[in-house]
Design an enzyme around this catalytic site. Structure first.
Site: not given
Length: 246
Positions: A100-102
């Site tokens: 998922l990041y950032p």
């Protein structure tokens, strides 16, 4: 003492007067102050405490390097500088990331997996450090019409599919993370949040009206077990070498 650190501090702060202090400046100040004000060289720095991760045989530093700002709030150069400082200078051996990041996801420049790509480029430039660090990532839970799931393919899938924790989704997420991280395995693979309904992302009260059909946790666990054993345990998403998920 502090006077010895001033040249480094002043050099790090040499930027336009109207520019806000950035992450690299804060990192430079911290490093300079530690070395100058306290005389803490790399050799003299206290060794970080270690502990086993859960019931595994993975020994990690109590300090874990979080990465979720890399790609929106931090550039690739800043991410690499933080890795160099934390891992090479301070002895941190535990790095945590996620597909998922950032964050935040609302940023115009956000793209799922960007953080993993920054870690991957650092590992590519520093291959001798891969076996010295414990690398953790996460698969996203239920998220309909998700750009996170879309970024698991090259080019991104359009229209975006749902994020689920079914067999094919878990495998696709793992393979995408390995590609971005430029590694053949992760040491710890986590479920970022469940497939079933839970009050999340700031919600604190369980709403029975939002319950929905969900992927059985047994299916998710079986796929993670399959990933661990796919290439003999080591060259796959794994919890740790030689041990099966419970």
């Amino acid at each position: 003492g502090l006077l010895e650190a001033l040249p480094t501090i002043l050099s790090a702060s040499a930027k336009p007067a109207d520019a806000a202090p950035g992450p690299m400046l804060r990192l430079s100040l911290l490093s300079a102050f530690a070395r100058g004000a306290y005389g803490m060289t790399t050799a003299a720095r206290p060794k970080l405490a270690m502990r086993f991760l859960g019931s595994s045989n993975l020994e990690v530093t109590e300090a874990c390097l979080g990465t979720m700002t890399w790609g929106v709030q931090n550039s690739e150069e800043e991410a690499h500088a933080q890795l160099d400082y934390a891992v090479k200078e301070c002895g941190v051996n535990f790095i945590d990331t996620a597909e998922l990041y950032p964050v935040p996801l609302t940023a115009p420049e956000w793209r799922a997996g960007k953080t993993e790509e920054f870690i991957g480029s650092w590992l590519s430039a520093n291959p001798e450090w891969r076996e010295k660090v414990v690398l953790a990532s996460k698969v996203a839970g239920f998220m309909p019409n998700s750009r996170v799931a879309a970024e698991r393919t090259v080019p991104p899938t359009d229209p975006p599919p749902d994020c689920r924790l079914d067999r094919s989704s878990v495998r696709a997420a793992c393979e995408a993370s390995l590609r971005r991280l430029q590694t053949s395995y992760v040491d710890l693979y986590q479920l970022h949040w469940p497939d079933r309904y839970v009050p999340a992302f700031g919600a604190t009260t369980y709403d029975f009206g939002r319950e929905r059909d969900s992927v059985a946790v047994e299916e998710t666990a079986r796929e993670i077990k399959a990933l661990i054993s796919t290439r003999g345990g080591r060259d796959a998403c794994r919890e740790h070498p030689g041990e099966q998920p419970r």
